[in-house]
Motif scaffolding. Structure first.
Motif, PDB file in Angstrom:
ATOM      1  N   ALA A  78      -8.880   9.939  -2.495  1.00 60.36           N
ATOM      2  CA  ALA A  78      -8.397   9.801  -1.113  1.00 60.36           C
ATOM      3  C   ALA A  78      -9.359   8.912  -0.318  1.00 60.36           C
ATOM      4  CB  ALA A  78      -8.292  11.184  -0.462  1.00 60.36           C
ATOM      5  N   PRO A  79      -8.881   8.109   0.634  1.00 64.54           N
ATOM      6  CA  PRO A  79      -7.460   7.965   0.944  1.00 64.54           C
ATOM      7  C   PRO A  79      -6.752   7.122  -0.116  1.00 64.54           C
ATOM      8  CG  PRO A  79      -8.736   6.467   2.289  1.00 64.54           C
ATOM      9  CD  PRO A  79      -9.711   7.268   1.478  1.00 64.54           C
ATOM     10  N   TYR A  80      -5.523   7.514  -0.405  1.00 60.83           N
ATOM     11  CA  TYR A  80      -4.720   6.738  -1.348  1.00 60.83           C
ATOM     12  C   TYR A  80      -3.319   6.573  -0.776  1.00 60.83           C
ATOM     13  CZ  TYR A  80      -3.097  11.372  -2.935  1.00 60.83           C
ATOM     14  OH  TYR A  80      -2.575  12.645  -2.993  1.00 60.83           O
ATOM     15  N   VAL A  81      -2.562   5.662  -1.374  1.00 60.47           N
ATOM     16  CA  VAL A  81      -1.231   5.345  -0.859  1.00 60.47           C
ATOM     17  C   VAL A  81      -0.185   5.775  -1.879  1.00 60.47           C
ATOM     18  CG1 VAL A  81       0.310   3.532  -0.015  1.00 60.47           C
ATOM     19  CG2 VAL A  81      -2.161   3.368   0.414  1.00 60.47           C
ATOM     20  N   SER A  82       0.625   6.765  -1.508  1.00 64.48           N
ATOM     21  CA  SER A  82       1.799   7.122  -2.296  1.00 64.48           C
ATOM     22  C   SER A  82       2.926   6.208  -1.861  1.00 64.48           C
ATOM     23  CB  SER A  82       2.208   8.574  -2.043  1.00 64.48           C
ATOM     24  OG  SER A  82       1.344   9.444  -2.711  1.00 64.48           O
ATOM     25  N   ALA A  83       3.668   5.698  -2.822  1.00 67.54           N
ATOM     26  CA  ALA A  83       4.665   4.689  -2.459  1.00 67.54           C
ATOM     27  C   ALA A  83       5.946   4.850  -3.257  1.00 67.54           C
ATOM     28  CB  ALA A  83       4.091   3.290  -2.700  1.00 67.54           C
TER      29      ALA A  83
ATOM     30  N   LEU B 200       0.077   2.979  -4.786  1.00 68.16           N
ATOM     31  CA  LEU B 200      -0.269   1.589  -4.511  1.00 68.16           C
ATOM     32  C   LEU B 200      -1.783   1.454  -4.550  1.00 68.16           C
ATOM     33  CD1 LEU B 200       2.057  -0.322  -3.918  1.00 68.16           C
ATOM     34  CD2 LEU B 200       1.408  -0.300  -1.522  1.00 68.16           C
ATOM     35  N   ILE B 201      -2.250   0.453  -5.283  1.00 66.32           N
ATOM     36  CA  ILE B 201      -3.690   0.230  -5.379  1.00 66.32           C
ATOM     37  C   ILE B 201      -4.005  -1.190  -4.930  1.00 66.32           C
ATOM     38  CG2 ILE B 201      -3.989   1.921  -7.226  1.00 66.32           C
ATOM     39  CD1 ILE B 201      -4.093  -0.435  -9.213  1.00 66.32           C
TER      40      ILE B 201
ATOM     41  N   VAL C 134       5.657  -6.381  -4.497  1.00 66.19           N
ATOM     42  CA  VAL C 134       4.615  -5.662  -5.230  1.00 66.19           C
ATOM     43  C   VAL C 134       4.823  -5.892  -6.719  1.00 66.19           C
ATOM     44  CG1 VAL C 134       4.252  -3.883  -3.454  1.00 66.19           C
ATOM     45  CG2 VAL C 134       5.992  -3.528  -5.212  1.00 66.19           C
ATOM     46  N   GLU C 135       3.791  -5.608  -7.493  1.00 59.59           N
ATOM     47  CA  GLU C 135       3.890  -5.786  -8.943  1.00 59.59           C
ATOM     48  C   GLU C 135       3.113  -4.681  -9.633  1.00 59.59           C
ATOM     49  OE1 GLU C 135       2.282  -9.693  -9.443  1.00 59.59           O
ATOM     50  OE2 GLU C 135       0.242  -9.052  -8.997  1.00 59.59           O
ATOM     51  N   VAL C 136       3.542  -4.382 -10.843  1.00 60.20           N
ATOM     52  CA  VAL C 136       2.920  -3.291 -11.581  1.00 60.20           C
ATOM     53  C   VAL C 136       1.495  -3.652 -11.984  1.00 60.20           C
ATOM     54  CG1 VAL C 136       3.671  -3.949 -13.919  1.00 60.20           C
ATOM     55  CG2 VAL C 136       3.412  -1.527 -13.337  1.00 60.20           C
ATOM     56  N   ARG C 137       0.642  -2.657 -12.000  1.00 60.76           N
ATOM     57  CA  ARG C 137      -0.719  -2.783 -12.523  1.00 60.76           C
ATOM     58  C   ARG C 137      -0.943  -1.558 -13.402  1.00 60.76           C
ATOM     59  NH1 ARG C 137      -4.243  -5.646  -8.916  1.00 60.76           N
ATOM     60  NH2 ARG C 137      -3.023  -7.338  -8.050  1.00 60.76           N
ATOM     61  N   PHE C 138      -1.367  -1.816 -14.605  1.00 62.64           N
ATOM     62  CA  PHE C 138      -1.612  -0.701 -15.506  1.00 62.64           C
ATOM     63  C   PHE C 138      -3.062  -0.278 -15.359  1.00 62.64           C
ATOM     64  CE2 PHE C 138       1.984  -3.016 -17.150  1.00 62.64           C
ATOM     65  CZ  PHE C 138       2.895  -1.991 -17.244  1.00 62.64           C
ATOM     66  N   ALA C 139      -3.247   0.971 -14.998  1.00 65.21           N
ATOM     67  CA  ALA C 139      -4.597   1.463 -14.751  1.00 65.21           C
ATOM     68  C   ALA C 139      -4.666   2.931 -15.128  1.00 65.21           C
ATOM     69  CB  ALA C 139      -4.961   1.279 -13.284  1.00 65.21           C
ATOM     70  N   ASP C 140      -5.883   3.385 -15.336  1.00 63.89           N
ATOM     71  CA  ASP C 140      -6.072   4.803 -15.594  1.00 63.89           C
ATOM     72  C   ASP C 140      -5.503   5.580 -14.410  1.00 63.89           C
ATOM     73  OD1 ASP C 140      -8.025   6.706 -17.477  1.00 63.89           O
ATOM     74  OD2 ASP C 140      -7.705   7.465 -15.435  1.00 63.89           O
TER      75      ASP C 140
ATOM     76  N   LEU D 121       0.963   1.809 -11.997  1.00 62.75           N
ATOM     77  CA  LEU D 121       0.704   1.806 -10.567  1.00 62.75           C
ATOM     78  C   LEU D 121       1.152   0.450 -10.042  1.00 62.75           C
ATOM     79  CD1 LEU D 121      -2.863   3.426 -10.669  1.00 62.75           C
ATOM     80  CD2 LEU D 121      -0.634   4.551 -10.590  1.00 62.75           C
ATOM     81  N   PHE D 122       1.194   0.284  -8.739  1.00 60.55           N
ATOM     82  CA  PHE D 122       1.637  -0.989  -8.175  1.00 60.55           C
ATOM     83  C   PHE D 122       0.629  -1.499  -7.160  1.00 60.55           C
ATOM     84  CE2 PHE D 122       5.954  -2.073  -9.598  1.00 60.55           C
ATOM     85  CZ  PHE D 122       6.207  -0.983 -10.398  1.00 60.55           C
ATOM     86  N   ALA D 123       0.660  -2.807  -6.930  1.00 60.96           N
ATOM     87  CA  ALA D 123      -0.215  -3.459  -5.955  1.00 60.96           C
ATOM     88  C   ALA D 123       0.565  -4.583  -5.303  1.00 60.96           C
ATOM     89  CB  ALA D 123      -1.462  -4.008  -6.642  1.00 60.96           C
ATOM     90  N   PRO D 124       0.185  -4.954  -4.076  1.00 60.29           N
ATOM     91  CA  PRO D 124       0.836  -6.119  -3.476  1.00 60.29           C
ATOM     92  C   PRO D 124       0.705  -7.317  -4.410  1.00 60.29           C
ATOM     93  CG  PRO D 124      -0.490  -4.988  -1.843  1.00 60.29           C
ATOM     94  CD  PRO D 124      -0.804  -4.348  -3.181  1.00 60.29           C
ATOM     95  N   THR D 125       1.790  -8.094  -4.525  1.00 60.98           N
ATOM     96  CA  THR D 125       1.774  -9.285  -5.364  1.00 60.98           C
ATOM     97  C   THR D 125       0.743 -10.260  -4.818  1.00 60.98           C
ATOM     98  OG1 THR D 125       4.100  -8.997  -5.874  1.00 60.98           O
ATOM     99  CG2 THR D 125       3.186 -11.185  -6.248  1.00 60.98           C
ATOM    100  N   THR D 126      -0.103 -10.733  -5.700  1.00 62.80           N
ATOM    101  CA  THR D 126      -1.124 -11.677  -5.262  1.00 62.80           C
ATOM    102  C   THR D 126      -0.533 -13.070  -5.247  1.00 62.80           C
ATOM    103  OG1 THR D 126      -1.897 -11.815  -7.532  1.00 62.80           O
ATOM    104  CG2 THR D 126      -3.061 -10.304  -6.088  1.00 62.80           C
TER     105      THR D 126
END
Ligand SMILES: [Zn+2]
Length: 152
Positions: A85-90, A106-107, A120-126, A140-145
């Motif tokens: 925390a803080p984290y973003v549920s999306a 969202l990360i 946004v786009e997928v990001r594979f993370a632990d 997980l997802f993140a804003p598209t760069t």
């Protein structure tokens, strides 16, 4: 950490969603789709919501979508989540089907800069990223760069 309860982990062997986790472990974002009419079956019910067909196949997707809704969680209600925390549920709408919405986290984002409809786009993370290694790879997802730089 003094909390004895474990980090809440998904059941990777749970039939309806097991292929999601298996795909993520291969760095693939896959969802179930009706073989008969092509309608996505997410969250999986085991039959098509459109034609009621029961032939469901898991298909790899682009991993791109848009932000539908989100919440910034500043105080984790479940103690093992406190380190992230803080984290973003999306909720993300996938590009392949505007009616399919995927609940995720969202990360690599500025919560103040989020807006509905942003790409946004997928990001594979632990799953525990970045505070706690769980050994479980999650979509997980993140804003598209826009410049192709990986911030996550
Ligand atoms: Zn169908």
């Amino acid at each position: 950490m003094t909390d004895s309860k474990p980090f809440p982990l998904p059941d990777l062997g749970h039939g309806p969603t097991a292929p999601l986790w298996a795909a993520a472990a291969r760095n693939e974002f896959a969802l179930p789709r009706c073989e008969t009419c092509g309608t996505f079956d997410w969250y999986p019910k085991g039959h098509c919501r459109k034609c009621n067909g029961e032939k469901i196949e898991w298909v790899p997707l682009s991993g791109r979508g848009t932000l539908f809704s989100w919440a910034v969680v500043k105080r984790a209600l479940h103690k093992p989540l406190a380190p992230i925390a803080p984290y973003v549920s999306a909720i993300v709408v996938i590009d392949e089907d505007r009616l399919t919405r995927f609940v995720t986290r969202l990360i690599a984002c500025d919560p103040q800069a989020l807006h509905a409809g942003m790409p946004v786009e997928v990001r594979f993370a632990d799953l525990g990223y970045p505070a706690l290694e769980t050994g479980i790879v999650a979509p997980l997802f993140a804003p598209t760069t826009t410049n192709g730089r990986d911030e996550g």
